[in-house]
Design an enzyme around this catalytic site. Structure first.
Site, mmCIF file in Angstrom:
data_model
loop_
_atom_site.group_PDB
_atom_site.id
_atom_site.type_symbol
_atom_site.label_atom_id
_atom_site.label_comp_id
_atom_site.label_asym_id
_atom_site.label_seq_id
_atom_site.Cartn_x
_atom_site.Cartn_y
_atom_site.Cartn_z
ATOM 1 N N VAL A 173 0.829 -1.212 0.000
ATOM 2 C CA VAL A 173 0.000 0.000 0.000
ATOM 3 C C VAL A 173 0.862 1.260 0.000
ATOM 4 O O VAL A 173 0.391 2.347 0.314
ATOM 5 C CB VAL A 173 -0.958 0.003 1.210
ATOM 6 C CG1 VAL A 173 -1.943 -1.153 1.118
ATOM 7 C CG2 VAL A 173 -0.197 -0.054 2.545
ATOM 8 N N HIS B 169 -4.500 -4.031 -2.440
ATOM 9 C CA HIS B 169 -4.956 -3.789 -1.071
ATOM 10 C C HIS B 169 -5.130 -2.311 -0.762
ATOM 11 O O HIS B 169 -5.222 -1.928 0.406
ATOM 12 C CB HIS B 169 -3.987 -4.427 -0.081
ATOM 13 C CG HIS B 169 -3.978 -5.917 -0.159
ATOM 14 N ND1 HIS B 169 -2.934 -6.696 0.310
ATOM 15 C CD2 HIS B 169 -4.884 -6.792 -0.683
ATOM 16 C CE1 HIS B 169 -3.208 -7.972 0.097
ATOM 17 N NE2 HIS B 169 -4.383 -8.051 -0.501
ATOM 18 N N GLY C 50 11.977 -16.731 1.549
ATOM 19 C CA GLY C 50 11.438 -17.868 2.286
ATOM 20 C C GLY C 50 10.486 -18.695 1.458
ATOM 21 O O GLY C 50 10.358 -18.517 0.239
#
Length: 275
Positions: free
Chosen positions: A103, A119, A246
């Protein structure tokens, strides 16, 4: 260039018009912390839920109090090499659409034009009563004037304009209200527990499915609002590559994964494609 980077360059050469889905990991190089660790687990307490924000004054006090302190850190963030590389790839006609879960508007600041803020955007505030919009920067002065005991606080930055103030008492904090109707003000972002507007999802889905391939950058995809695009791409037979430190929720759907920092990989990708 490492073998993984060479593979990513080949991936883009074979699929020259990309849709790109970005997450918090693309903005960590700009000083904005991310949400999750390498296992996809929360690093900090989960963000505020929409129902709490709407229904509880104390939740709004906590949110706006932390936002007052966090906004100066957030608005000073500048695009990093990741954002610059994606803007360059768009100019070279390699990026058809960027769908960002962030955002921060850093893609736009870097020059990317085809961006969907999935978003929402933190730099804008909306009234839940009448729909009036205002800039978050303009609201900052009101927050400081009405809450002088909080205005000079410093704290560790957290994602999306938040800060760590876990032991602070916010019961005296004055919450902003709509100047037009007195209604509840909310940042123009999608809170947890809130659905992404359907038209926005449809536009993002069209961008993804109209591309040759999907490239995920800096997202664990643990939130369904982003993961859905990987599922749709896979169902449509589109190859998917990811650049993420990750694990991701879509690891089993990936054609290629580069486990490295976005700013390093994307800058090398842009350079490799230009060479």
């Amino acid at each position: 260039m490492t073998p993984a980077l060479q593979s990513l360059v080949r991936f883009v050469r074979q699929n020259p018009r990309l849709a790109v889905l970005t997450g918090a990991g693309i903005s960590t190089g700009s000083g904005i912390p991310d949400y999750r660790d390498a296992r996809g687990e929360w690093k900090r307490p989960a963000p505020v839920q929409l129902a709490d924000f709407v229904n509880r004054e104390s939740a709004r006090q906590r949110y706006w109090g932390r936002s007052l302190v966090g906004w100066p850190y957030f608005c000073e963030a500048r695009p990093n090499a990741s954002h610059a590389a994606l803007a360059a790839l768009e100019r070279a006609d390699h990026v058809r659409q960027v769908v960002t879960q962030n955002v921060d508007r850093l893609h736009q600041q870097s020059g990317s034009r085809q961006v969907i803020d999935l978003h929402g955007r933190l730099d804008r505030v909306v009234c839940l009563g009448c729909g009036a919009q205002t800039s978050r920067a303009a609201l900052q002065q009101w927050l400081e004037d009405e809450n002088p005991l909080f205005a000079d606080l410093a704290a560790e930055p957290a994602p999306d304009g938040d800060v760590r103030l876990d032991t602070m008492d916010f019961s005296s904090f004055r919450v902003p209200y709509c100047a037009a109707c007195g209604g509840v003000l909310k940042p123009d972002v999608v809170f947890f527990g809130e659905g992404v507007p359907k038209r926005r999802v449809a536009a993002a889905m069209a961008g993804v499915l109209g591309a040759d391939a999907l490239l995920v950058c800096g997202s664990s995809l643990m939130v369904y609002s982003g993961y859905r695009f990987c599922r749709a791409a896979a169902a449509a037979g589109l190859p998917i590559a990811a650049v993420n430190l990750g694990r991701t929720r879509a690891d089993d759907l990936l054609t290629l994964k580069v486990a490295s920092r976005c700013e390093v990989v994307l800058a090398a990708l842009a350079s490799g494609l230009a060479g």
